[in-house]
Enzyme design. Structure first.
Site, PDB file in Angstrom:
ATOM      1  N   PHE A  74       0.993  -1.269   0.089  1.00  0.00           N
ATOM      2  CA  PHE A  74       0.050   0.249  -0.093  1.00  0.00           C
ATOM      3  C   PHE A  74       0.939   1.252   0.230  1.00  0.00           C
ATOM      4  CE2 PHE A  74      -2.513   3.472   1.875  1.00  0.00           C
ATOM      5  CZ  PHE A  74      -3.470   3.384   1.014  1.00  0.00           C
ATOM      6  N   LYS A 131       3.168  10.280   8.195  1.00  0.00           N
ATOM      7  CA  LYS A 131       2.553   9.706   9.568  1.00  0.00           C
ATOM      8  C   LYS A 131       3.060  10.389  10.571  1.00  0.00           C
ATOM      9  CE  LYS A 131       0.305   5.422   7.837  1.00  0.00           C
ATOM     10  NZ  LYS A 131      -1.252   5.960   8.099  1.00  0.00           N
ATOM     11  N   ASP A 140       9.457   2.827   1.109  1.00  0.00           N
ATOM     12  CA  ASP A 140       8.374   3.396   1.706  1.00  0.00           C
ATOM     13  C   ASP A 140       8.182   3.246   3.097  1.00  0.00           C
ATOM     14  OD1 ASP A 140       5.764   4.090   2.454  1.00  0.00           O
ATOM     15  OD2 ASP A 140       4.789   3.407   0.906  1.00  0.00           O
TER      16      ASP A 140
END
Length: 402
Positions: free
Chosen positions: A134, A248, A219
């Protein structure tokens, strides 16, 4: 009660739980009804230093009273300081600031493509990605992730991404073609179910990239900024990528992201090639620096690693008591997944009844992601509430059988 109802003016893309929060402190949230919840979701690994951390609040209010936005047409002293601290603490030489993980990943792919292009290989624009990944919700990033449920209904899949099985180096070698220019991977798949990628596989990718002249992108949107007990998860495997994306937890709850890179990987991003209106704004940079003050303080990351080990040991004992519910305990640091034998949404619902927030993920996993400032006592209380949630799920299963 949740004030949202059928006449809400918000596009209905979220299945929201029937609770709303009005304030938070550390690992705790207080609902609009005055009830206290233990937050072991951290806004999906975002509130890295907890809610309303005094140091972050002071940084935000102080900067907010002076300057919010001037654009990237002018010098950015606070951004320069933040970038320097990030590169000094990592493999990177340079940083590009954006607003979200998806934007950081877009920047990383553009950087890799441009790097191949300026070296006379414009045909090498394709990126190898991995099944279960993702990388975000933009049109390019849902193509990078390759999951049908995110691609459905949005027209032709954006070209340039090839998915391959995770942890299969032979498949990587077999898929590399004349158009391949980069490989993009999460060192731990968060949304994919807290699936740890073996360090040997990541080292193998580094060797393949070096041999074929490919750019290696990590990532670390979910794994970064202390979540795994190291500043970034690549530190666990003994190699480093050429480009790393971070979001995040990097702003402790303030929306911001960074794309970190070696000088060589970033060679193609020159003046005018890429940009952003809000990325690196003074508010974000002030909060980012305050977050680093906490995360990079002596002993902080070591404490996260210790707490994570303790938490996983406690959860292993929980699995032994509730083998009908929990199949496996996964994770690193305070990025923890419980692979379940029933739907994770059901488990999250029962946890919510225990005033505990956890996050469903893929592969039948529920994520346990406490803020990194969690105390030993709060971890113990969280396990107690998870125990109660397991018991409730077992009761559900008994009722269903009868």
């Amino acid at each position: 009660m949740n004030t949202a109802h059928a006449t809400s003016a918000i596009v209905p893309t979220y299945a929201r739980a029937n609770v709303a929060f009005e304030r938070g402190e550390g690992c705790w949230l207080v609902s609009t009804e005055g009830e206290r919840y233990l937050d072991f979701g951290a806004g999906i690994a975002v509130t890295s230093v907890g809610h309303a951390h005094p140091h972050l609040v002071e940084a935000l209010t102080s900067q907010g009273s002076k300057l919010w936005h001037v654009s990237n047409l002018y010098q950015n002293p606070e951004g320069e300081r933040f970038a320097r601290r990030l590169v000094d603490a990592t493999f990177a030489d340079l940083a590009f600031f954006a607003n979200s993980g998806a934007e950081a990943n877009e920047a990383a792919v553009k950087m890799a493509r441009r790097r191949q292009s300026i070296d006379g290989r414009p045909e090498r624009y394709r990126t190898l990605t991995f099944e279960g990944a993702f990388h975000g919700r933009t049109l390019a990033m849902i193509a990078a992730g390759g999951q049908a449920k995110y691609l459905d209904g949005f027209g032709p899949k954006v070209d340039g991404f090839d998915q391959i099985p995770l942890t299969d180096l032979a498949a990587v070698e077999a898929t590399i073609g004349p158009g391949t220019g980069s490989i993009m991977i999460e060192p731990i798949q968060g949304e994919g179910g807290v699936r740890l990628v073996p360090p040997a596989f990541l080292r193998g990718l580094r060797e393949i990239c070096d041999r074929h002249g490919l750019v290696l992108i990590f990532d670390e949107v979910q794994t970064g900024v202390g979540r795994t007990g190291r500043f970034y998860a690549y530190e666990h495997c003994g190699i480093h990528p050429d480009i790393l994306t971070s979001a995040k937890g990097i702003g402790g709850g303030f929306p911001m992201s960074a794309c970190l890179a070696t000088a060589d990987a970033a060679r193609g991003l020159t003046v005018g090639v890429h940009g952003t209106t809000f990325g690196g704004n003074p508010l974000a940079m002030a909060v980012g620096n305050a977050t680093l003050d906490v995360i990079l303080a002596p002993g902080f990351l070591e404490r996260v690693a210790r707490l994570g080990l303790d938490m996983r040991q406690r959860l292993a004992e929980l699995k032994d008591r509730h083998g009908a519910v929990i199949e496996e305990v996964r994770g690193e640091g305070l990025l923890i997944g419980l692979k379940l034998k029933s739907p994770p949404a059901n488990f999250a619902e029962e946890a919510l009844k225990q005033k505990l927030l956890v996050i469903p993920a893929g592969d039948n996993v529920v994520r346990v992601l406490p803020p990194l400032v969690v105390t030993d006592e709060e971890l113990a209380e969280g396990v107690r509430r998870l125990d109660a949630a397991c018991a409730a799920v077992e009761e559900r299963m008994m009722v269903a059988m009868n």
